[in-house]
Design a protein around this motif. Structure first.
Motif, mmCIF file in Angstrom:
data_model
loop_
_atom_site.group_PDB
_atom_site.id
_atom_site.type_symbol
_atom_site.label_atom_id
_atom_site.label_comp_id
_atom_site.label_asym_id
_atom_site.label_seq_id
_atom_site.Cartn_x
_atom_site.Cartn_y
_atom_site.Cartn_z
ATOM 1 N N PRO A 84 39.199 14.204 -13.122
ATOM 2 C CA PRO A 84 39.165 13.823 -11.655
ATOM 3 C C PRO A 84 37.691 14.440 -10.893
ATOM 4 O O PRO A 84 37.011 15.166 -11.451
ATOM 5 C CB PRO A 84 40.351 14.691 -11.168
ATOM 6 C CG PRO A 84 40.195 16.090 -12.015
ATOM 7 C CD PRO A 84 39.892 15.535 -13.281
ATOM 8 N N ARG A 85 37.702 13.801 -9.796
ATOM 9 C CA ARG A 85 36.450 14.076 -9.183
ATOM 10 C C ARG A 85 36.636 15.724 -8.388
ATOM 11 O O ARG A 85 35.583 16.217 -8.139
ATOM 12 C CB ARG A 85 36.097 12.789 -8.119
ATOM 13 C CG ARG A 85 35.767 11.766 -8.830
ATOM 14 C CD ARG A 85 34.413 11.795 -9.365
ATOM 15 N NE ARG A 85 33.213 12.523 -8.736
ATOM 16 C CZ ARG A 85 32.528 12.077 -7.659
ATOM 17 N NH1 ARG A 85 32.869 11.012 -7.100
ATOM 18 N NH2 ARG A 85 31.772 12.899 -7.061
ATOM 19 N N TYR A 86 37.835 15.563 -7.745
ATOM 20 C CA TYR A 86 37.947 16.773 -6.954
ATOM 21 C C TYR A 86 39.430 17.489 -7.475
ATOM 22 O O TYR A 86 40.239 16.756 -7.800
ATOM 23 C CB TYR A 86 37.940 16.564 -5.531
ATOM 24 C CG TYR A 86 36.729 15.998 -5.052
ATOM 25 C CD1 TYR A 86 36.745 14.534 -5.039
ATOM 26 C CD2 TYR A 86 35.574 16.698 -4.545
ATOM 27 C CE1 TYR A 86 35.440 13.846 -4.482
ATOM 28 C CE2 TYR A 86 34.601 16.176 -4.237
ATOM 29 C CZ TYR A 86 34.630 14.783 -4.145
ATOM 30 O OH TYR A 86 33.423 14.377 -3.554
ATOM 31 N N LEU B 19 30.761 22.907 -9.759
ATOM 32 C CA LEU B 19 30.801 21.584 -10.056
ATOM 33 C C LEU B 19 30.146 21.158 -11.644
ATOM 34 O O LEU B 19 29.505 21.953 -12.108
ATOM 35 C CB LEU B 19 29.400 20.836 -9.150
ATOM 36 C CG LEU B 19 29.170 19.408 -9.730
ATOM 37 C CD1 LEU B 19 30.254 18.151 -9.178
ATOM 38 C CD2 LEU B 19 27.841 19.043 -8.826
ATOM 39 N N TYR B 20 31.249 20.819 -12.250
ATOM 40 C CA TYR B 20 31.146 20.493 -13.744
ATOM 41 C C TYR B 20 30.508 19.054 -14.059
ATOM 42 O O TYR B 20 31.090 18.050 -13.535
ATOM 43 C CB TYR B 20 32.486 20.665 -14.409
ATOM 44 C CG TYR B 20 32.944 22.114 -14.350
ATOM 45 C CD1 TYR B 20 33.539 22.683 -13.295
ATOM 46 C CD2 TYR B 20 32.282 22.983 -15.500
ATOM 47 C CE1 TYR B 20 33.839 23.941 -13.407
ATOM 48 C CE2 TYR B 20 32.536 24.302 -15.294
ATOM 49 C CZ TYR B 20 33.481 24.794 -14.104
ATOM 50 O OH TYR B 20 33.874 26.186 -13.973
ATOM 51 N N LEU C 181 35.494 21.540 -9.075
ATOM 52 C CA LEU C 181 36.832 22.409 -9.209
ATOM 53 C C LEU C 181 36.616 23.651 -8.309
ATOM 54 O O LEU C 181 35.794 24.266 -8.212
ATOM 55 C CB LEU C 181 36.632 23.050 -10.618
ATOM 56 C CG LEU C 181 37.831 24.101 -11.140
ATOM 57 C CD1 LEU C 181 39.168 23.399 -10.874
ATOM 58 C CD2 LEU C 181 37.559 24.778 -12.355
ATOM 59 N N THR C 182 37.973 23.965 -7.622
ATOM 60 C CA THR C 182 37.946 24.914 -6.644
ATOM 61 C C THR C 182 39.240 25.892 -7.173
ATOM 62 O O THR C 182 40.231 25.327 -7.635
ATOM 63 C CB THR C 182 38.241 24.619 -5.166
ATOM 64 O OG1 THR C 182 37.185 23.567 -4.937
ATOM 65 C CG2 THR C 182 38.265 25.762 -4.435
ATOM 66 N N VAL C 183 38.851 26.931 -7.485
ATOM 67 C CA VAL C 183 39.882 27.819 -7.958
ATOM 68 C C VAL C 183 40.323 28.932 -6.789
ATOM 69 O O VAL C 183 39.585 29.402 -6.266
ATOM 70 C CB VAL C 183 39.409 28.723 -9.357
ATOM 71 C CG1 VAL C 183 40.286 29.661 -9.613
ATOM 72 C CG2 VAL C 183 38.984 27.825 -10.491
#
Lengths: 118, 111
Positions: free
Chosen positions: B8-10, B88-89, B108-110
């Protein structure tokens, strides 16, 4: 391991003028590739130009050209007739010629933020 | 010709969870590589696949893994997510291994 250094965190240029972004690298290899990538606010990395180390002729792509000095391990990017759309982060990158032997993919510099003044 | 597509993008994940990111390379490209971009560490190479085989690997812990399928599509997986994995991957593909084209990335936000 190879390292790539971009000594200019930020550069500013007037629209229509010429700007040069600096990049130096350190390697013990004789064959390799060098790249400049542009990353606009959308964050997509866009390939600007590529140079093979075994080629003495400097690569050119329209308004973008490089000054490749192999002995000095220098690879600068010149942007002529700067346009507002050139505003972005610019990354210099190195890749070993001999991929597949555990080499570390692309090695990037920290980037230069290019601002275009209208 | 379609570019490199990432999904996914986000996404937002919780610490301890795992995540899988997907990448479809440019048609005909057999080499796929992954990079992590963070404000602190910049752009760092994760791994590269060619014809379903991992060819190169960067200096990341074993929690980061990947694979490539017979159609050249690739996935990367991060297990036991940590806050520091927020990044950002970027996925990239190449025909010859040396001219590399990137996708738009997966944020990706963790938490």
């Amino acid at each position: 391991a190879q390292t790539v250094t971009q000594s200019q965190p930020e550069m500013s240029v007037q629209e229509a003028e010429t700007v040069t972004l600096s990049c130096t690298y350190d390697t013990s290899e004789s064959d390799y590739y060098l790249f400049w990538y542009k990353q606009p606010p959308s964050r997509q990395m866009i390939l600007v130009i590529r140079q093979e180390a075994y080629k003495q002729q400097n690569a050119t792509e329209n308004r973008f050209s490089v000054n490749f000095q192999k002995a000095a391990k220098s690879f600068s990017l010149k942007i002529s007739d700067s346009q507002l759309g050139d505003a972005a982060m610019y990354f210099c990158a190195y890749r070993s010629f001999y991929s597949g032997g555990g080499a570390d993919g692309l090695t990037f510099g920290k980037g230069t933020h290019l601002i275009i003044q209208p | 010709k379609a570019g490199v597509t990432q999904t996914p993008r986000y996404l937002i994940k919780t610490r301890g969870q795992q995540v899988t990111l997907s990448c479809s390379p440019i048609s005909g490209h057999r080499s796929v590589s992954w990079y992590q971009q963070t404000p602190g560490q910049g752009l760092q190479f994760l791994f590269e696949y060619f014809s379903e085989t991992q060819r190169n690997k960067g200096n990341f812990p074993g929690r980061f893994s990947g694979r490539q399928f017979s159609n050249s599509r690739s996935e990367m997986n991060v297990s036991t997510l940590e806050l520091g994995d927020s990044a950002l991957y970027l996925c990239a593909s190449s025909l010859d291994g040396n001219t590399i084209y990137f996708g738009e990335g997966s944020w990706l936000t963790v938490v």
